[in-house]
Design a protein around this motif. Structure first.
Motif, PDB file in Angstrom:
ATOM      1  N   GLY A 131       0.746  -1.249   0.000  1.00 16.91           N
ATOM      2  CA  GLY A 131       0.000   0.000   0.000  1.00 16.91           C
ATOM      3  C   GLY A 131       0.773   1.295   0.000  1.00 16.91           C
ATOM      4  N   GLN A 132       2.091   1.258   0.077  1.00 19.71           N
ATOM      5  CA  GLN A 132       2.865   2.500   0.054  1.00 19.71           C
ATOM      6  C   GLN A 132       2.607   3.245  -1.258  1.00 19.71           C
ATOM      7  N   ARG A 133       2.271   4.533  -1.184  1.00 18.83           N
ATOM      8  CA  ARG A 133       2.001   5.353  -2.367  1.00 18.83           C
ATOM      9  C   ARG A 133       3.309   5.969  -2.858  1.00 18.83           C
ATOM     10  N   VAL A 134       3.515   5.901  -4.184  1.00 16.58           N
ATOM     11  CA  VAL A 134       4.704   6.488  -4.805  1.00 16.58           C
ATOM     12  C   VAL A 134       4.291   7.125  -6.125  1.00 16.58           C
ATOM     13  N   SER A 135       5.151   7.988  -6.620  1.00 21.00           N
ATOM     14  CA  SER A 135       4.940   8.598  -7.927  1.00 21.00           C
ATOM     15  C   SER A 135       5.020   7.518  -9.008  1.00 21.00           C
ATOM     16  N   LYS A 136       4.244   7.674 -10.047  1.00 21.98           N
ATOM     17  CA  LYS A 136       4.303   6.728 -11.161  1.00 21.98           C
ATOM     18  C   LYS A 136       5.639   6.817 -11.896  1.00 21.98           C
ATOM     19  N   SER A 137       6.431   7.838 -11.598  1.00 19.80           N
ATOM     20  CA  SER A 137       7.771   7.938 -12.186  1.00 19.80           C
ATOM     21  C   SER A 137       8.838   7.335 -11.268  1.00 19.80           C
ATOM     22  N   ASP A 138       8.434   6.777 -10.128  1.00 16.72           N
ATOM     23  CA  ASP A 138       9.375   6.129  -9.212  1.00 16.72           C
ATOM     24  C   ASP A 138      10.106   5.011  -9.956  1.00 16.72           C
ATOM     25  N   ILE A 139      11.378   4.818  -9.648  1.00 18.10           N
ATOM     26  CA  ILE A 139      12.195   3.837 -10.353  1.00 18.10           C
ATOM     27  C   ILE A 139      11.632   2.419 -10.207  1.00 18.10           C
ATOM     28  N   ARG A 140      11.034   2.118  -9.063  1.00 15.87           N
ATOM     29  CA  ARG A 140      10.409   0.796  -8.898  1.00 15.87           C
ATOM     30  C   ARG A 140       9.273   0.611  -9.904  1.00 15.87           C
ATOM     31  N   VAL A 141       8.467   1.629 -10.063  1.00 17.83           N
ATOM     32  CA  VAL A 141       7.337   1.561 -10.993  1.00 17.83           C
ATOM     33  C   VAL A 141       7.862   1.441 -12.425  1.00 17.83           C
ATOM     34  N   GLU A 142       8.906   2.194 -12.738  1.00 18.64           N
ATOM     35  CA  GLU A 142       9.521   2.094 -14.067  1.00 18.64           C
ATOM     36  C   GLU A 142      10.026   0.675 -14.317  1.00 18.64           C
ATOM     37  N   ALA A 143      10.690   0.096 -13.311  1.00 18.83           N
ATOM     38  CA  ALA A 143      11.279  -1.234 -13.479  1.00 18.83           C
ATOM     39  C   ALA A 143      10.205  -2.307 -13.624  1.00 18.83           C
ATOM     40  N   TYR A 144       9.203  -2.318 -12.728  1.00 23.68           N
ATOM     41  CA  TYR A 144       8.198  -3.384 -12.854  1.00 23.68           C
ATOM     42  C   TYR A 144       7.269  -3.135 -14.027  1.00 23.68           C
ATOM     43  N   GLY A 145       7.066  -1.880 -14.399  1.00 21.94           N
ATOM     44  CA  GLY A 145       6.280  -1.584 -15.590  1.00 21.94           C
ATOM     45  C   GLY A 145       6.974  -2.063 -16.856  1.00 21.94           C
ATOM     46  N   THR A 146       8.288  -1.969 -16.873  1.00 19.45           N
ATOM     47  CA  THR A 146       9.053  -2.439 -18.030  1.00 19.45           C
ATOM     48  C   THR A 146       9.029  -3.966 -18.096  1.00 19.45           C
ATOM     49  N   CYS A 147       9.039  -4.620 -16.946  1.00 16.52           N
ATOM     50  CA  CYS A 147       8.874  -6.088 -16.940  1.00 16.52           C
ATOM     51  C   CYS A 147       7.501  -6.467 -17.492  1.00 16.52           C
ATOM     52  N   ASP A 148       6.487  -5.719 -17.117  1.00 22.01           N
ATOM     53  CA  ASP A 148       5.140  -5.965 -17.632  1.00 22.01           C
ATOM     54  C   ASP A 148       5.095  -5.774 -19.148  1.00 22.01           C
ATOM     55  N   GLU A 149       5.779  -4.754 -19.623  1.00 20.33           N
ATOM     56  CA  GLU A 149       5.861  -4.508 -21.065  1.00 20.33           C
ATOM     57  C   GLU A 149       6.529  -5.690 -21.779  1.00 20.33           C
ATOM     58  N   ALA A 150       7.616  -6.186 -21.217  1.00 23.48           N
ATOM     59  CA  ALA A 150       8.306  -7.348 -21.798  1.00 23.48           C
ATOM     60  C   ALA A 150       7.395  -8.569 -21.794  1.00 23.48           C
ATOM     61  N   ASN A 151       6.670  -8.757 -20.701  1.00 19.30           N
ATOM     62  CA  ASN A 151       5.763  -9.896 -20.597  1.00 19.30           C
ATOM     63  C   ASN A 151       4.666  -9.819 -21.650  1.00 19.30           C
ATOM     64  N   SER A 152       4.163  -8.632 -21.900  1.00 18.22           N
ATOM     65  CA  SER A 152       3.148  -8.457 -22.937  1.00 18.22           C
ATOM     66  C   SER A 152       3.715  -8.749 -24.319  1.00 18.22           C
ATOM     67  N   GLN A 153       4.951  -8.356 -24.561  1.00 12.43           N
ATOM     68  CA  GLN A 153       5.588  -8.625 -25.848  1.00 12.43           C
ATOM     69  C   GLN A 153       5.804 -10.128 -26.031  1.00 12.43           C
TER      70      GLN A 153
ATOM     71  N   THR B  73       4.648 -24.470 -22.761  1.00  9.30           N
ATOM     72  CA  THR B  73       4.793 -24.717 -21.327  1.00  9.30           C
ATOM     73  C   THR B  73       5.995 -23.961 -20.764  1.00  9.30           C
ATOM     74  N   ILE B  74       7.097 -24.006 -21.483  1.00 10.33           N
ATOM     75  CA  ILE B  74       8.302 -23.289 -21.057  1.00 10.33           C
ATOM     76  C   ILE B  74       8.002 -21.794 -20.937  1.00 10.33           C
ATOM     77  N   PHE B  75       7.330 -21.243 -21.925  1.00 10.06           N
ATOM     78  CA  PHE B  75       7.051 -19.807 -21.894  1.00 10.06           C
ATOM     79  C   PHE B  75       6.000 -19.432 -20.865  1.00 10.06           C
ATOM     80  N   HIS B  76       5.100 -20.346 -20.540  1.00 10.89           N
ATOM     81  CA  HIS B  76       4.154 -20.072 -19.458  1.00 10.89           C
ATOM     82  C   HIS B  76       4.927 -19.878 -18.148  1.00 10.89           C
ATOM     83  N   LYS B  77       5.929 -20.732 -17.911  1.00 15.18           N
ATOM     84  CA  LYS B  77       6.776 -20.585 -16.719  1.00 15.18           C
ATOM     85  C   LYS B  77       7.528 -19.264 -16.749  1.00 15.18           C
ATOM     86  N   ILE B  78       8.095 -18.942 -17.913  1.00 13.13           N
ATOM     87  CA  ILE B  78       8.870 -17.700 -18.032  1.00 13.13           C
ATOM     88  C   ILE B  78       7.984 -16.492 -17.740  1.00 13.13           C
ATOM     89  N   GLN B  79       6.800 -16.467 -18.330  1.00  8.03           N
ATOM     90  CA  GLN B  79       5.905 -15.329 -18.098  1.00  8.03           C
ATOM     91  C   GLN B  79       5.501 -15.239 -16.629  1.00  8.03           C
TER      92      GLN B  79
END
Length: 184
Positions: A18-40, A61-67
């Motif tokens: 529940g900790q609130r942070v800016s959407k430009s926080d580096i954590r948000v950038e990092a996990y958002g980029t992982c989400d982008e990779a997962n979508s690709q 099956t391999i890629f299901h694990k990776i995702q």
């Protein structure tokens, strides 16, 4: 449950716990980029759906694990400093990727030149996913107190995606476009 909460309308979001942070926080950038990779990766897999090749089910099956594991990386990155998350990346996950890379490479011609990203649609998407993972890795280096295996996982994942792109291009009959000495 509604998909929109309106709590992010002013440029903030919540981390796990529940900790609130800016959407430009580096954590948000990092996990958002992982989400982008997962979508690709998901886009690449959608192209595999209509493809026919030996080992397709194992591939999926391999890629299901990776995702799933990439989702877990995102969860670790979305967890504030000093807190723990239920899902963690382990050395065994990295070892599994290395073993799969080695198995795929045994079926491929050894690299003698740089190759240009492209090929079959799924292979091209995996090359894009690889570059997104590299960006996630760079961003993750700036996040404080992250499981060091997260960085190892992201580093190995980009290698995994590179070989996976080569592997699917090979199985779909796509020749790799190489960068020749006279083109450098």
């Amino acid at each position: 449950m509604k998909i929109y909460t309106k709590t992010g309308d002013k440029g903030e979001t919540s981390l796990i716990y529940g900790q609130r942070v800016s959407k430009s926080d580096i954590r948000v950038e990092a996990y958002g980029t992982c989400d982008e990779a997962n979508s690709q990766i998901g886009l690449a897999l959608s192209y595999i759906g209509a493809a026919h090749f030996d080992g397709k089910e194992e591939w999926q099956t391999i890629f299901h694990k990776i995702q799933t594991r990439l989702f877990h990386v995102g969860a670790e990155l979305a967890t504030p400093k000093g807190k723990k998350v239920g899902w963690t990346i382990e050395e065994a996950h990295i070892n599994e990727m290395e073993m799969q890379i080695d198995a795929w490479e045994q079926q491929l011609e050894p690299l003698r030149n740089f190759i240009l990203p492209g090929g079959y649609s799924a292979g091209a998407c995996l090359h894009v996913a690889r570059t997104i993972v590299r960006r996630a890795e760079r961003l993750t280096t700036m996040v404080e107190e992250v499981n060091p295996l997260v960085l190892s996982f992201l580093n190995r994942l980009s290698d995994f995606l590179f070989v996976a792109a080569r592997f699917i291009n090979y199985h779909m009959g796509e020749n790799e476009s190489v960068l020749h000495e006279d083109q450098k």
